[in-house]
Design an enzyme around this catalytic site. Structure first.
Site, PDB file in Angstrom:
ATOM      1  N   ASN A   7       0.860  -1.180   0.000  1.00 25.48           N
ATOM      2  CA  ASN A   7       0.000   0.000   0.000  1.00 25.48           C
ATOM      3  C   ASN A   7       0.899   1.235   0.000  1.00 25.48           C
ATOM      4  OD1 ASN A   7      -1.920   1.952   0.328  1.00 25.48           O
ATOM      5  ND2 ASN A   7      -2.780   1.127   2.226  1.00 25.48           N
ATOM      6  N   ARG A  88      -2.363  -2.035  -3.643  1.00 23.91           N
ATOM      7  CA  ARG A  88      -3.696  -1.510  -3.346  1.00 23.91           C
ATOM      8  C   ARG A  88      -3.881  -0.180  -4.075  1.00 23.91           C
ATOM      9  NH1 ARG A  88      -5.517   2.333   1.342  1.00 23.91           N
ATOM     10  NH2 ARG A  88      -7.730   2.306   0.908  1.00 23.91           N
ATOM     11  N   HIS A 177     -13.354   0.707   0.346  1.00 21.76           N
ATOM     12  CA  HIS A 177     -13.182  -0.438   1.252  1.00 21.76           C
ATOM     13  C   HIS A 177     -13.661  -1.734   0.609  1.00 21.76           C
ATOM     14  CE1 HIS A 177     -13.641   2.564   4.808  1.00 21.76           C
ATOM     15  NE2 HIS A 177     -12.349   2.344   4.596  1.00 21.76           N
ATOM     16  N   ASN A 205     -10.844   3.913  11.185  1.00 21.97           N
ATOM     17  CA  ASN A 205     -10.658   5.352  11.103  1.00 21.97           C
ATOM     18  C   ASN A 205     -11.524   5.920   9.973  1.00 21.97           C
ATOM     19  OD1 ASN A 205      -9.600   7.600  12.114  1.00 21.97           O
ATOM     20  ND2 ASN A 205      -7.570   7.318  11.254  1.00 21.97           N
ATOM     21  N   ARG A 235     -13.575  12.454   9.468  1.00 20.74           N
ATOM     22  CA  ARG A 235     -14.369  12.793   8.283  1.00 20.74           C
ATOM     23  C   ARG A 235     -15.843  12.904   8.667  1.00 20.74           C
ATOM     24  NH1 ARG A 235     -12.381   8.146   4.351  1.00 20.74           N
ATOM     25  NH2 ARG A 235     -10.528   7.928   5.640  1.00 20.74           N
ATOM     26  N   ARG A 279     -10.895   5.029  21.016  1.00 15.49           N
ATOM     27  CA  ARG A 279     -10.498   4.674  22.392  1.00 15.49           C
ATOM     28  C   ARG A 279     -10.607   5.883  23.307  1.00 15.49           C
ATOM     29  NH1 ARG A 279      -5.559   1.412  19.833  1.00 15.49           N
ATOM     30  NH2 ARG A 279      -5.888   3.095  18.381  1.00 15.49           N
ATOM     31  N   GLU A 328     -13.904  -4.285  15.207  1.00 12.38           N
ATOM     32  CA  GLU A 328     -13.282  -5.483  15.807  1.00 12.38           C
ATOM     33  C   GLU A 328     -13.038  -5.319  17.300  1.00 12.38           C
ATOM     34  OE1 GLU A 328      -9.724  -6.361  13.477  1.00 12.38           O
ATOM     35  OE2 GLU A 328     -10.877  -6.049  11.657  1.00 12.38           O
ATOM     36  N   GLU A 378      -7.226  -7.135   4.401  1.00 14.78           N
ATOM     37  CA  GLU A 378      -7.115  -6.624   3.036  1.00 14.78           C
ATOM     38  C   GLU A 378      -5.803  -7.082   2.383  1.00 14.78           C
ATOM     39  OE1 GLU A 378      -8.252  -2.933   5.011  1.00 14.78           O
ATOM     40  OE2 GLU A 378      -9.150  -2.316   3.124  1.00 14.78           O
TER      41      GLU A 378
HETATM   42  P1  AMP Z   1      -8.416   1.077  11.257  1.00 16.03           P
HETATM   43  O1  AMP Z   1      -8.583   2.301  10.422  1.00 16.03           O
HETATM   44  O2  AMP Z   1      -9.251  -0.063  10.849  1.00 16.03           O
HETATM   45  O3  AMP Z   1      -6.974   0.722  11.486  1.00 16.03           O
HETATM   46  O4  AMP Z   1      -8.967   1.476  12.717  1.00 16.03           O
HETATM   47  C1  AMP Z   1      -8.281   2.383  13.537  1.00 16.03           C
HETATM   48  C2  AMP Z   1      -9.203   2.883  14.615  1.00 16.03           C
HETATM   49  O5  AMP Z   1      -9.745   1.791  15.382  1.00 16.03           O
HETATM   50  C3  AMP Z   1      -8.538   3.747  15.670  1.00 16.03           C
HETATM   51  O6  AMP Z   1      -8.393   5.080  15.267  1.00 16.03           O
HETATM   52  C4  AMP Z   1      -9.496   3.622  16.817  1.00 16.03           C
HETATM   53  O7  AMP Z   1     -10.492   4.609  16.666  1.00 16.03           O
HETATM   54  C5  AMP Z   1     -10.135   2.267  16.643  1.00 16.03           C
HETATM   55  N1  AMP Z   1      -9.714   1.306  17.692  1.00 16.03           N
HETATM   56  C6  AMP Z   1      -8.598   0.561  17.712  1.00 16.03           C
HETATM   57  N2  AMP Z   1      -8.546  -0.192  18.859  1.00 16.03           N
HETATM   58  C7  AMP Z   1      -9.664   0.109  19.552  1.00 16.03           C
HETATM   59  C8  AMP Z   1     -10.208  -0.319  20.807  1.00 16.03           C
HETATM   60  N3  AMP Z   1      -9.595  -1.213  21.564  1.00 16.03           N
HETATM   61  N4  AMP Z   1     -11.390   0.216  21.195  1.00 16.03           N
HETATM   62  C9  AMP Z   1     -12.032   1.126  20.431  1.00 16.03           C
HETATM   63  N5  AMP Z   1     -11.578   1.560  19.245  1.00 16.03           N
HETATM   64  C10 AMP Z   1     -10.415   1.077  18.801  1.00 16.03           C
END
Ligand code: AMP
Length: 392
Positions: A7, A88, A177, A205, A235, A279, A328, A378
């Site tokens: 990526n 990607r 996505h 995110n 966003r 978080r 997740e 992915e």
């Molecule tokens: P991604 O873009 O899929 O990598 O997701 C990243 C985002 O997942 C982070 O900015 C957090 O907002 C969220 N995230 C990661 N771990 C946790 C957690 N344990 N509890 C709540 N949100 C989380």
């Protein structure tokens, strides 16, 4: 076969090396701040993460260093052990409905997609060309975030805008996505043995929902760009386009500045006043911080709105799947979403939902719609497409 899943961003290059057909990730890493003074890279191998600060003049420097590190870590002996590289690509424009092997025509076509994703696609092209320079005999494959959604029907992807905009400039919903939603469709088929009617909630995110029927995307929440749909980290998601000139005239900001605000200063960050990271917002929510409570409520409402809409489109979904960072990991968001659907008999198994690292069903036996958490992958999807295309 050893396949690199890549990526490339404007100043970054993330990679995972996978063994196919075993589908085993061997080593991964990220080269960051390429072209800047404080560039560095990290490598994750066998549970350990190493960081090195080093001048990365260009993507080509990063690619060479990446391959040399693979030799250093003894995962390959020479460059030609790399059997293929999958890239990607955020936007595949109008024509790409699936992944393809890169040749001169594909490179020309990719150039044409730049206006659709002016920040991302030029960087992807730099990434592809850097790998082609260092590995001239290795097949390259491009995997598009938009491709999975090309099965949407015209009445789903068209906007109610002047029709010439669609005809002349390809203004329409594309959705993103796609690689993740496709992975969810594939995993659900593995789990249930058939193509179910799925509402895939990729909430990280960036976030998008997708209605999947017969393994195909019917509808998705992102639009012409990845700004639309549900609320994201920074966003805004769906808004009324009419507010843009109003805000410009009130704040004296330029169009570019307002667009930057919509992309980088909105979403959970704006409402919570705390952070774009779920978080942090959850922490505020648990401490009864008023703005964090409002932010989470808005976030959940928007997801529920889309789930309800897609449940209708699918004429009754079989499954709701949560994936990506928030999907997740956040049992709080999952619980709040499912609680709002309880009037239709969707029921969460609270114990399963609160299990850390859960991978599988989290609804009760009598739930009207099954609910799952499935960690997305992915990188694997990109590697699988690459493997399949180069073995054709
Ligand atoms: P991604 O873009 O899929 O990598 O997701 C990243 C985002 O997942 C982070 O900015 C957090 O907002 C969220 N995230 C990661 N771990 C946790 C957690 N344990 N509890 C709540 N949100 C989380």
């Amino acid at each position: 076969m050893k396949i690199l899943s890549v990526n490339a961003g404007s100043s970054s290059l993330k990679f995972t090396l996978l063994e196919l057909p075993e589908e085993k990730a061997i080593i991964s890493g990220a080269f960051e701040k390429i072209g800047l003074d404080d560039s560095f890279y990290t490598i994750k191998y066998q549970g350990k993460k190493d960081k090195k600060e080093v001048k990365l003049e260009s993507h080509t420097t990063a690619v060479k260093l990446l391959l040399d590190e693979l030799i250093n870590y003894k995962v390959i002996k020479s460059y030609d052990e790399i059997d293929g590289v999958g890239h990607r690509i955020v936007h595949g424009g109008v024509n790409y409905t699936k992944s393809v092997i890169v040749d001169d025509d594909v490179l020309k076509e990719l150039e044409k997609t730049i206006p659709f994703a002016p920040l991302h696609n030029p960087a992807h092209l730099v990434g592809i060309r850097s790998f082609m320079e260092v590995l001239p005999n290795t097949p390259m494959v491009v995997v598009f975030d938009t491709a999975f959604h090309q099965t949407m029907k015209e009445d789903e992807y068209l906007y109610a805008l002047p029709y010439e905009w669609y005809l002349n400039y390809a203004v329409r919903r594309y959705g993103f996505h796609g690689t993740s939603h496709r992975y969810i469709a594939m995993k659900m088929k593995e789990i249930t043995g058939e193509d179910k009617k799925i509402i895939s909630c990729h909430i990280g995110n960036g976030a998008s929902l997708c209605a999947i029927k017969d393994g195909k995307s019917m509808a998705t929440s992102m639009g012409f760009t990845p700004l639309a749909g549900v609320i994201m980290g920074s966003r805004c998601g769906d808004i009324d386009a009419g507010l843009i000139p109003y805000v410009m005239s009130q704040t004296k900001k330029s169009f570019e500045e307002v667009m930057d605000d919509l992309n980088k200063k909105s979403g959970m960050l704006a409402i919570s006043g705390v952070s774009s990271d779920m978080r942090d917002v959850e922490e505020g929510y648990n401490n009864n911080d008023k703005r964090c409570v409002t932010a989470i409520n808005m976030y959940v409402n928007r997801i529920v709105d889309y789930i309800s809409m897609y449940n209708t489109k699918l004429e009754g979904a079989d499954a709701i799947v949560f994936t990506a960072g928030v999907g997740e990991n956040s049992d709080v968001v999952r619980k709040l979403v499912i609680e709002k659907l309880s009037f239709m008999g969707v029921k969460l198994d609270e114990e399963k939902n609160s299990t850390r690292g859960i991978d599988g069903e989290i609804s009760t036996k009598d739930s009207s719609i099954k609910v799952y958490v499935i960690p997305t992958d992915e990188e694997l999807m990109i590697a699988k497409d690459t493997y399949e295309l180069i073995n054709k």
